[in-house]
Design an enzyme around this catalytic site. Structure first.
Site, PDB file in Angstrom:
ATOM      1  N   GLY A  96     -29.342  39.554  26.169  1.00  0.00           N
ATOM      2  CA  GLY A  96     -27.983  39.989  26.435  1.00  0.00           C
ATOM      3  C   GLY A  96     -27.632  39.799  27.896  1.00  0.00           C
ATOM      4  O   GLY A  96     -28.463  39.383  28.707  1.00  0.00           O
ATOM      5  N   ASP A 122     -15.619  39.724  26.703  1.00  0.00           N
ATOM      6  CA  ASP A 122     -16.704  38.731  26.633  1.00  0.00           C
ATOM      7  C   ASP A 122     -16.902  38.249  25.193  1.00  0.00           C
ATOM      8  O   ASP A 122     -18.034  38.150  24.708  1.00  0.00           O
ATOM      9  CB  ASP A 122     -18.000  39.309  27.193  1.00  0.00           C
ATOM     10  CG  ASP A 122     -19.023  38.222  27.513  1.00  0.00           C
ATOM     11  OD1 ASP A 122     -18.607  37.059  27.715  1.00  0.00           O
ATOM     12  OD2 ASP A 122     -20.222  38.521  27.549  1.00  0.00           O
TER      13      ASP A 122
END
Length: 815
Positions: free
Chosen positions: A507, A623
């Site tokens: 991530g 995002d």
């Protein structure tokens, strides 16, 4: 009565002749007195290969080709650039002993380039290897064979190669498109080099390179020594290199194919599924694009940005380099000894030295090779040659040296060679000298800074710590109400102590591991990286945001762990990983047909609408991208990674930030340049994602100078040319769904318009997706279309006022 008997016998004879003539086309041989008309075929003795006329998908043109097991797998085409327009084609052996294809008016549209005076004994045979051979049946002389005239496919025992004496390449040439077998712009062959190497060319420019051959493997291809390359053989006969492969441990039904996008893909036949399965592609990342980092640059796919200068070198154009344009490459920081002596005309200089780069795909264009017993001998040879810039040594190759630019250097995950870069002695000593210079002042400075920091901390603790403590208390309270608290020890056991084998992703702020709890439940554990500066803030944001969200298209947060310095988030486990794993991997691209992709597009849109309008909090994701769309066991999409999300007030339309976070290629211009974000920021990201889902290509995957800078530019160009079909991933195209696909492209272009006010809201997007009405607004130009030109103009006009538009106050942090 005799006449009657004669007539009956003649009739039986003609029937039998026709019957056996028909059977002949089911065999593997055609003689000089026979012809083969569309749709008759020849079949190899093993029945694996068939020669016949065919039409590609979405085309009515007819071609003569060889297919492998199933008609959809064409491995060779004769009349690639001379298609027949109907099914009147005929194949025969001409009077000159050539193989010819005739149209309905018996005009030759294609011919082989061999000849034989004794045409009566010339036969055409389709062999079990897939080779179509024209030969004299008496003398055995081979007049012509398809293995010496390859199309886009390299079968086992096919000879690819390069004749160094005359510069002739035996190469693969891609199809123009999946529905057009004519010669495309990509070719694959051995390269004109002092060391044998494989290349993929885009027209005349190198596009990909496999690295030098060491007698067993191409050293620039990692992780493939045992699995794929142990069957490759390279032979040199009379100045010609011949490359072929035979995989003893794999099914004989396997081949390499150069597709229309320039990728070499290895396929193997799955006898259970009765289909061809792509096993591996030689191009794994953007670093495989030839020379992407320019001369004296090095590419590492594990870094962001992927390009950096070799040690001792600096960017030639720092401004362009920092913007992600690495074409200009790097320049040496300090001159080498020979250059210093020449310029200063005096002696007494220290010798040059070398810095070692391990696991490297060595540069292209080595001067040559010579045999030495060990690497130190190679080092001495390089030092004694003023023009030598670098060297590498391999037992199977010998010593390679470079005296020109070092181009197409890449850091590999494994394999490769050790490359030694020549640097000035002062460059090598600089690091240790700096350490000595800095050591004493640093020690004193650390003590003073520590003292000052402690004093400042004592004075500001009340103002700085209380809000964080309150935030953590709020989170803890929220977790007690709605989330489960996990113990660190149990999570460590579930992930095998966070073993690398259980790592399933990375991530923006830490790794993600697959875990199995004691009750058998599978979970995904996102562990906050201890070296991440912003991780604490993102952790708190994600807990607060996701704990308040419940929607079938948002990933579900099961709980979290806060113990000591550890902070972890525990999610439901998604067995099908991310949308990116399917869209951008040629081995998985055909898993998602159009219906599944549309389902993912619609589900993602619904998830965004919930965030913007229907949830308890109004949230901007900031995002949204393919790698943040997770897929469950039924391929339902779930939006994930809320670490950068922002909560909006009900009456607020936009906000501003000095810290721009997100992923390049998905952020709209007003956010990148001015830090302004809103619902329309997510709409822009959704538009990029929609176009990627339809095309199967990343927005940032266009690096060819002759192409637009991005997928958005490519789509806009095709839209204005009214030729949008080439944008569509060939694996999903079907005339039945063409109208729906075109509508989705239209919606995608509306979402990526340059001005935020022109973009639709997500509720309008969903209405357009579901509506049968096709009269949508005409899209305006997408953002960043003229970005490359603007950058070039900006670099030439540094003092224009427009070049400083808010950039100095925005801290962009790409992910």
């Amino acid at each position: 009565m005799g006449v009657t008997v004669y007539t009956e016998v003649l009739g039986i004879f003609l029937i039998c002749a026709c019957y056996f003539s028909f059977l002949a086309f089911g065999l593997d041989t055609l003689t000089a007195s026979e012809s083969m008309r569309d749709p008759d075929t020849l079949t190899s003795d093993s029945t694996n290969f068939t020669l016949g006329f065919f039409s590609p998908d979405n085309s009515s043109n007819r071609y003569l080709g060889i297919w492998y097991m199933v008609k959809a797998t064409v491995v060779w085409v004769a009349n690639r650039n001379e298609p027949l327009t109907d099914s009147s084609g005929m194949l025969k052996i001409s009077e000159s002993g050539n193989l010819v294809i005739l149209d309905g008016k018996e005009r030759a549209v294609w011919s082989s380039d061999g000849s034989d005076n004794d045409t009566s004994h010339v036969i055409l045979q389709l062999q079990d290897s897939g080779n179509l051979v024209l030969q004299n049946n008496i003398t055995g002389k081979v007049i012509w064979q398809s293995f010496h005239h390859l199309s886009d496919t390299m079968l086992q025992r096919t000879n690819g190669g390069y004749n160094a004496q005359v510069g002739q390449k035996y190469m693969l040439t891609s199809w123009k498109s999946p529905s057009d077998p004519s010669m495309g712009s990509f070719t694959a062959s051995m390269g004109p080099s002092t060391v044998p190497q494989t290349f993929v060319w885009n027209n005349s420019r190198p596009y990909w390179r496999g690295g030098p051959w060491n007698g067993q493997i191409f050293t620039g291809i990692p992780n493939l020594y045992d699995q794929y390359l142990n069957g490759l053989t390279l032979q040199k006969v009379n100045g010609t290199f011949y490359l072929y492969f035979v995989y003893i441990n794999l099914s004989p039904l396997s081949f390499y194919k150069l597709n229309s996008e320039g990728k070499l893909v290895f396929h193997n036949w799955d006898d259970n599924k009765k289909e061809w399965v792509p096993q591996w592609t030689v191009q794994q990342s953007d670093c495989d694009i030839y020379g992407i980092c320019g001369s004296f640059g090095s590419c590492n796919p594990q870094r962001n940005p992927i390009c950096s200068c070799l040690r001792g070198f600096v960017p030639k154009n720092a401004e362009e380099w920092n913007k992600g344009n690495w074409n200009s490459g790097c320049a040496r920081r300090k001159p080498l000894k020979c250059e210093r002596l020449k310029n200063e005309n005096r002696n007494g200089h220290d010798d040059d030295g070398f810095v070692q780069l391990k696991n490297t795909k060595v540069p292209d264009l080595p001067n040559g090779t010579f045999t030495v017993s060990a690497s130190p001998d190679c080092r001495i040879q390089c030092l004694n040659n003023c023009s030598c810039l670098a060297y590498a040594h391999d037992a199977g190759i010998g010593c390679m040296m470079w005296s020109e630019k070092l181009i197409d250097t890449q850091r590999l995950s494994s394999g490769g060679l050790d490359l030694y870069i020549r640097l000035a002695d002062s460059e090598l000593k600089e690091k240790s000298r700096l350490a000595v210079i800095i050591l004493i002042p640093s020690a004193v400075g650390i003590i003073l800074i520590a003292a000052c920091a402690y004093a400042i901390w004592r004075r500001s603790v009340k103002h700085q710590e209380e809000p964080l403590t309150i935030a953590e208390n709020e989170i803890n309270s929220q977790m007690l109400k709605e989330l489960q608290l996990f113990e660190f020890e149990k999570l460590a056991a579930a992930t095998n102590n966070f073993h690398s084998a259980n790592k399933i992703g990375q991530g923006g702020f830490g790794p993600v591991y697959k875990g199995k709890l004691q009750d058998g439940q599978e979970v995904a554990v996102k562990r906050l990286s201890s070296v991440t500066g912003q991780g604490r803030e993102e952790f708190m944001t994600e807990v607060v945001v996701i704990s308040k969200l419940q929607h079938r298209n948002l990933v579900r947060l099961l709980g979290c762990c806060v113990e000591g310095g550890e902070k972890m988030l525990i999610y439901e486990y998604m067995p099908n990983k991310t949308l990116a794993a399917y869209l951008f991997d040629p081995l998985n691209g055909d898993v998602l047909n159009w219906q599944k992709r549309y389902h993912i597009i619609e589900g993602t849109a619904r998830g965004l609408l919930y965030l913007h309008r229907d949830s308890r909090l109004r949230i901007i994701h900031r995002d949204l991208k393919a790698s943040n769309i997770l897929l469950d066991e039924e391929l339902n999409p779930k939006i994930s990674d809320f670490g950068t999300a922002r909560i909006f007030g009900v009456s607020k339309d936009e906000d501003y930030t000095r810290r721009v976070v997100g992923t390049y290629g998905y952020m709209p211009p007003e956010y990148v340049i001015e830090g302004i974000f809103s619902e329309k920021s997510d709409v822009f990201s959704f538009g990029v994602l929609l176009l990627e889902t339809i095309s199967g290509r990343k927005n940032t995957s266009f690096h060819n100078d002759q192409q637009p800078l991005s997928l958005l530019g490519f789509a806009w160009k095709l839209w204005n040319e009214e030729n949008i079909k080439p944008l569509i991933d060939h694996t999903i195209y079907n005339p039945q769904f063409e109208k729906d696909i075109m509508k989705c492209i239209h919606i995608g272009l509306l979402c990526v318009q340059e001005l935020a006010k022109d973009r639709p809201t997500m509720d309008s997007v969903i209405l357009m997706l579901q509506s049968k009405i096709v009269n949508l607004p005409f899209p305006k130009q997408p953002a960043f279309i003229n970005w490359q030109a603007a950058l070039a103009e900006s670099s030439q006009n540094e003092h224009k006022s427009s070049s400083n538009n808010h950039v100095t106050i925005t801290n962009i942090q790409g992910r």
